[in-house]
Design an enzyme around this catalytic site. Sequence first.
Site, PDB file in Angstrom:
ATOM      1  N   HIS A 197       0.842  -1.195   0.000  1.00  0.00           N
ATOM      2  CA  HIS A 197       0.000   0.000   0.000  1.00  0.00           C
ATOM      3  C   HIS A 197       0.880   1.250   0.000  1.00  0.00           C
ATOM      4  CE1 HIS A 197      -3.331  -2.543   2.121  1.00  0.00           C
ATOM      5  NE2 HIS A 197      -3.278  -2.770   0.825  1.00  0.00           N
ATOM      6  N   MET A 290      -1.866  -2.899   8.541  1.00  0.00           N
ATOM      7  CA  MET A 290      -3.123  -2.656   9.236  1.00  0.00           C
ATOM      8  C   MET A 290      -4.284  -2.999   8.325  1.00  0.00           C
ATOM      9  SD  MET A 290      -3.116   1.522   9.284  1.00  0.00           S
ATOM     10  CE  MET A 290      -4.861   1.701   9.633  1.00  0.00           C
ATOM     11  N   ASP A 293      -6.899  -6.315   4.329  1.00  0.00           N
ATOM     12  CA  ASP A 293      -6.739  -6.532   2.891  1.00  0.00           C
ATOM     13  C   ASP A 293      -5.956  -7.824   2.661  1.00  0.00           C
ATOM     14  OD1 ASP A 293      -6.877  -6.061   0.167  1.00  0.00           O
ATOM     15  OD2 ASP A 293      -5.140  -4.720   0.135  1.00  0.00           O
TER      16      ASP A 293
END
Length: 350
Positions: A197, A290, A293
Amino acid sequence: MIRVLVVDDSALVRRLVTTSLTLDTEIEVAGVATNGREAIGLVEELEPDAVTLDIEMPILDGLGALDEIRKRHPHLPIIMFSTLTEKGATKTLEALSLGASDFVTKPSNTTSMAESMASVREQLIPKVKALVGARRIVGPGREKPAPPPAPVKLAEPSSTPPEVLLIGCSTGGPDALSRVLEGLPGTLPVPVLVVQHMPPLFTTMFAERLDRVSPLTVREAAEGDVPRAGEVLVAPGGFHLRVKRSAGVVRAHLDEGPQENFCRPAVDALFRSAVEAYGGAATALILTGMGSDGLIGCRLLAEAGARIVVQDEPTSVVWGMPGAVATAGLAHEVLALDDIAGKLTAYLAG
């Protein structure tokens, strides 16, 4: 209450960050600093639960302050504030290599105050809460992490020779991913597909940094790429990375479809497509991050016969993503970070 020290030389940014944080009832601003030297002193004086740290500051910049704070407080959550520029990306990746926990990007000068505040709140508050929550579980003097959940009866992975390694990560992922890729041999017999990410531009610089430390060839994925053994393709920021098999050849495809799990690129988008392209001939790895996903994608991959590996809680910065998969009983193995590369090398060699 979570007590946060805000460090930035810009009065406007300090006001933006402090206002955004104090609107959350679980967070209070412990203090503010205008440069890195002042920040080091206030960390000792105020003992905050987390620090937001600007990179470009007078007297002592964010990187210098980070280095000094890390020597005294190795587990203190430190979130860097970065600009969406090539220089900002380079400095931020350097900060992550020096031990920064995560980063958020500053709003552009063209956005309104309300939009800027919404952007900061959306990025910063979940990271502060996740990082402080993780520290309260695994930091020094804190309660010990819970033992890994008892595995449910997972089907054994398919005996089909592995054709791909899929990796998903988020908070803490840059360092964890670097360590895994450093430990994999340049002769790895399968390609590696990665979703970390990160925003646009940052992934380009990140892939270049990984290429310098890994025996494998690492680059940002491009439309139509054919994943090849010994090569790592990193999903570009702002695009989902998916794979599709046609006429026996697997190719990478990029799209700007809706965010999944508030992310683009998303791990689930890649993993779902890999079920169709590779079936059980895949190994999936979920590293620190976190959120959750990758959970849906791991369930589909496991059902297809793929092997699922996750990073353990003590070595994760945040055990959100790997914890979600492990708690759902979808992990064939839960491994400490330093054990992952060796185990993967053995799996992928068949």
